[in-house]
Scaffold this motif. Structure first.
Motif, PDB file in Angstrom:
ATOM      1  N   LEU A 125      44.298  43.214  45.950  1.00 47.77           N
ATOM      2  CA  LEU A 125      44.719  44.478  46.566  1.00 47.77           C
ATOM      3  C   LEU A 125      46.159  44.823  46.176  1.00 47.77           C
ATOM      4  O   LEU A 125      46.444  45.943  45.729  1.00 47.77           O
ATOM      5  CB  LEU A 125      44.602  44.362  48.087  1.00 47.77           C
ATOM      6  CG  LEU A 125      44.893  45.616  48.915  1.00 47.77           C
ATOM      7  CD1 LEU A 125      43.759  46.609  48.771  1.00 47.77           C
ATOM      8  CD2 LEU A 125      45.087  45.241  50.381  1.00 47.77           C
ATOM      9  N   VAL A 126      47.060  43.859  46.336  1.00 46.32           N
ATOM     10  CA  VAL A 126      48.480  44.082  46.066  1.00 46.32           C
ATOM     11  C   VAL A 126      48.740  44.354  44.583  1.00 46.32           C
ATOM     12  O   VAL A 126      49.606  45.160  44.227  1.00 46.32           O
ATOM     13  CB  VAL A 126      49.314  42.875  46.543  1.00 46.32           C
ATOM     14  CG1 VAL A 126      50.774  43.005  46.097  1.00 46.32           C
ATOM     15  CG2 VAL A 126      49.236  42.749  48.057  1.00 46.32           C
ATOM     16  N   THR A 127      47.991  43.688  43.707  1.00 43.13           N
ATOM     17  CA  THR A 127      48.217  43.861  42.265  1.00 43.13           C
ATOM     18  C   THR A 127      47.370  44.979  41.663  1.00 43.13           C
ATOM     19  O   THR A 127      47.688  45.461  40.569  1.00 43.13           O
ATOM     20  CB  THR A 127      47.911  42.554  41.519  1.00 43.13           C
ATOM     21  OG1 THR A 127      46.551  42.152  41.789  1.00 43.13           O
ATOM     22  CG2 THR A 127      48.865  41.457  41.953  1.00 43.13           C
ATOM     23  N   GLY A 128      46.324  45.391  42.379  1.00 45.28           N
ATOM     24  CA  GLY A 128      45.446  46.432  41.842  1.00 45.28           C
ATOM     25  C   GLY A 128      45.848  47.840  42.218  1.00 45.28           C
ATOM     26  O   GLY A 128      45.730  48.769  41.404  1.00 45.28           O
ATOM     27  N   ILE A 130      48.623  41.499  34.637  1.00 41.94           N
ATOM     28  CA  ILE A 130      48.295  40.120  34.258  1.00 41.94           C
ATOM     29  C   ILE A 130      47.621  39.379  35.410  1.00 41.94           C
ATOM     30  O   ILE A 130      46.600  38.700  35.231  1.00 41.94           O
ATOM     31  CB  ILE A 130      49.575  39.361  33.825  1.00 41.94           C
ATOM     32  CG1 ILE A 130      50.167  39.985  32.556  1.00 41.94           C
ATOM     33  CG2 ILE A 130      49.267  37.878  33.601  1.00 41.94           C
ATOM     34  CD1 ILE A 130      51.511  39.412  32.156  1.00 41.94           C
ATOM     35  N   ILE A 131      48.204  39.524  36.611  1.00 39.11           N
ATOM     36  CA  ILE A 131      47.709  38.781  37.770  1.00 39.11           C
ATOM     37  C   ILE A 131      46.372  39.300  38.257  1.00 39.11           C
ATOM     38  O   ILE A 131      45.491  38.512  38.643  1.00 39.11           O
ATOM     39  CB  ILE A 131      48.739  38.833  38.916  1.00 39.11           C
ATOM     40  CG1 ILE A 131      50.030  38.122  38.510  1.00 39.11           C
ATOM     41  CG2 ILE A 131      48.166  38.199  40.180  1.00 39.11           C
ATOM     42  CD1 ILE A 131      51.120  38.193  39.562  1.00 39.11           C
ATOM     43  N   HIS A 132      46.188  40.631  38.247  1.00 40.90           N
ATOM     44  CA  HIS A 132      45.005  41.239  38.875  1.00 40.90           C
ATOM     45  C   HIS A 132      43.673  40.701  38.343  1.00 40.90           C
ATOM     46  O   HIS A 132      42.815  40.300  39.148  1.00 40.90           O
ATOM     47  CB  HIS A 132      45.061  42.758  38.725  1.00 40.90           C
ATOM     48  CG  HIS A 132      43.967  43.459  39.454  1.00 40.90           C
ATOM     49  ND1 HIS A 132      43.912  43.555  40.835  1.00 40.90           N
ATOM     50  CD2 HIS A 132      42.840  44.083  38.993  1.00 40.90           C
ATOM     51  CE1 HIS A 132      42.830  44.207  41.186  1.00 40.90           C
ATOM     52  NE2 HIS A 132      42.156  44.540  40.096  1.00 40.90           N
ATOM     53  N   PRO A 133      43.435  40.672  37.042  1.00 45.92           N
ATOM     54  CA  PRO A 133      42.134  40.154  36.569  1.00 45.92           C
ATOM     55  C   PRO A 133      41.934  38.673  36.872  1.00 45.92           C
ATOM     56  O   PRO A 133      40.807  38.244  37.136  1.00 45.92           O
ATOM     57  CB  PRO A 133      42.164  40.431  35.059  1.00 45.92           C
ATOM     58  CG  PRO A 133      43.604  40.577  34.719  1.00 45.92           C
ATOM     59  CD  PRO A 133      44.254  41.181  35.917  1.00 45.92           C
ATOM     60  N   ILE A 134      43.022  37.898  36.838  1.00 45.54           N
ATOM     61  CA  ILE A 134      42.905  36.474  37.157  1.00 45.54           C
ATOM     62  C   ILE A 134      42.544  36.292  38.630  1.00 45.54           C
ATOM     63  O   ILE A 134      41.666  35.491  38.988  1.00 45.54           O
ATOM     64  CB  ILE A 134      44.217  35.733  36.826  1.00 45.54           C
ATOM     65  CG1 ILE A 134      44.500  35.824  35.331  1.00 45.54           C
ATOM     66  CG2 ILE A 134      44.134  34.273  37.270  1.00 45.54           C
ATOM     67  CD1 ILE A 134      45.851  35.267  34.929  1.00 45.54           C
ATOM     68  N   LEU A 141      36.651  46.732  32.348  1.00 43.93           N
ATOM     69  CA  LEU A 141      38.000  47.305  32.314  1.00 43.93           C
ATOM     70  C   LEU A 141      39.021  46.345  31.708  1.00 43.93           C
ATOM     71  O   LEU A 141      40.056  46.770  31.193  1.00 43.93           O
ATOM     72  CB  LEU A 141      38.423  47.680  33.746  1.00 43.93           C
ATOM     73  CG  LEU A 141      37.553  48.736  34.443  1.00 43.93           C
ATOM     74  CD1 LEU A 141      38.041  48.989  35.856  1.00 43.93           C
ATOM     75  CD2 LEU A 141      37.551  50.029  33.640  1.00 43.93           C
ATOM     76  N   TRP A 142      38.727  45.057  31.767  1.00 40.98           N
ATOM     77  CA  TRP A 142      39.619  44.046  31.194  1.00 40.98           C
ATOM     78  C   TRP A 142      39.526  44.067  29.667  1.00 40.98           C
ATOM     79  O   TRP A 142      40.504  43.861  28.965  1.00 40.98           O
ATOM     80  CB  TRP A 142      39.241  42.677  31.738  1.00 40.98           C
ATOM     81  CG  TRP A 142      40.312  41.634  31.592  1.00 40.98           C
ATOM     82  CD1 TRP A 142      41.518  41.768  30.971  1.00 40.98           C
ATOM     83  CD2 TRP A 142      40.263  40.298  32.097  1.00 40.98           C
ATOM     84  NE1 TRP A 142      42.238  40.586  31.053  1.00 40.98           N
ATOM     85  CE2 TRP A 142      41.483  39.670  31.741  1.00 40.98           C
ATOM     86  CE3 TRP A 142      39.313  39.569  32.811  1.00 40.98           C
ATOM     87  CZ2 TRP A 142      41.780  38.345  32.070  1.00 40.98           C
ATOM     88  CZ3 TRP A 142      39.609  38.259  33.149  1.00 40.98           C
ATOM     89  CH2 TRP A 142      40.830  37.657  32.788  1.00 40.98           C
ATOM     90  N   TYR A 143      38.321  44.332  29.160  1.00 37.93           N
ATOM     91  CA  TYR A 143      38.111  44.392  27.716  1.00 37.93           C
ATOM     92  C   TYR A 143      37.519  45.754  27.340  1.00 37.93           C
ATOM     93  O   TYR A 143      36.374  45.852  26.884  1.00 37.93           O
ATOM     94  CB  TYR A 143      37.164  43.279  27.264  1.00 37.93           C
ATOM     95  CG  TYR A 143      37.682  41.886  27.572  1.00 37.93           C
ATOM     96  CD1 TYR A 143      38.637  41.292  26.745  1.00 37.93           C
ATOM     97  CD2 TYR A 143      37.225  41.171  28.679  1.00 37.93           C
ATOM     98  CE1 TYR A 143      39.105  40.015  27.011  1.00 37.93           C
ATOM     99  CE2 TYR A 143      37.700  39.898  28.955  1.00 37.93           C
ATOM    100  CZ  TYR A 143      38.641  39.320  28.126  1.00 37.93           C
ATOM    101  OH  TYR A 143      39.124  38.061  28.389  1.00 37.93           O
TER     102      TYR A 143
END
Length: 232
Positions: A51-54, A77-81, A156-158
């Motif tokens: 939530l915070v990173t997205g 960087i953090i959101h997908p992980i 969305l990541w790739y």
């Protein structure tokens, strides 16, 4: 042994809740063992990180959130992980609770207007077991939502690995699923705190009072107290 436990103020219920559940300990009932609680909080914490990173990536309105973790580039960087961690925790929860979440014919009737009664804490009746129909509906929809977020998130990541129409569908799916997930989470927190006081205790120390169980999950209470034979 129990006398010694009482003398030193040892919390027997919380101790037993490390590995057991559905067990009566004094005036309490163990509802969730430690592994279940860890998985539950893992889902909650990873969703909060997502939530915070997205949100800063989603709209500039929440750019201030990005500053909390080091900026928009760090969020990306953090959101997908964190999303992968959320999906893994959700899968672990599904495996852990799958058997207990099987719906009976009667509980399928909760898919509809009865959910509104549940939100008002007005749907209690004598046939409610450890989990009611509303909780089971939330379990299945949240796991379906987690799957939707994962699948759309991978696209969305790739983005260059997929056709444009797939990316467009993924954007809509990710956004809509997130909004529905966030709204349902608000109700989930409300029901665990304001609507049903004492519920949160089951996810912190693992236990609930006998009175809580008798009021909110009477069938489960009767089974544990030996007043009714558990249904096989």
């Amino acid at each position: 042994m129990s006398k010694v436990v009482r003398q030193i103020g040892f919390d027997e219920g919380a101790y037993e809740a490390r590995e057991k559940e559905n067990v009566v300990v004094g005036g309490e009932i163990i509802r969730h063992r430690l592994s279940s609680r860890i998985i539950h909080w893992a889902v909650g914490v990873t969703f909060f990180v997502c939530l915070v990173t997205g949100l800063p990536v989603w709209t500039p309105v929440f750019a201030w959130m990005g500053a909390l973790v080091g900026g928009l580039s760090v969020c990306r960087i953090i959101h997908p992980i964190a999303g992968l961690a959320f999906a893994a925790a959700s899968l672990a929860m599904a495996v852990q609770w799958w058997d207990e979440m099987k719906m009976t014919k009667e509980e399928r009737g909760w898919v509809g207007p009865k959910l509104l009664e549940y939100l008002r804490d007005a749907a209690n009746h004598e046939k409610i077991g450890k989990y009611n129909g509303g909780q089971k509906v939330y379990f299945y929809t949240s796991k379906l939502g987690a799957l939707g977020l994962l699948v759309s998130g991978v696209v969305l990541w790739y983005p260059t690995s997929f056709p444009q129409w797939v990316r467009e569908v993924a954007i809509v799916l990710h956004n809509v699923t997130f909004i529905m997930f966030a709204v349902s989470l608000v109700f989930h927190i409300y029901l665990a705190s304001v609507a049903e006081p004492g519920t949160l205790n089951s996810m912190t120390r693992g236990t609930v009072s006998k009175a809580w169980a008798r009021i909110h999950h009477p069938k489960w209470y009767r089974e544990l107290m030996g007043l009714e034979e558990p249904k096989s």
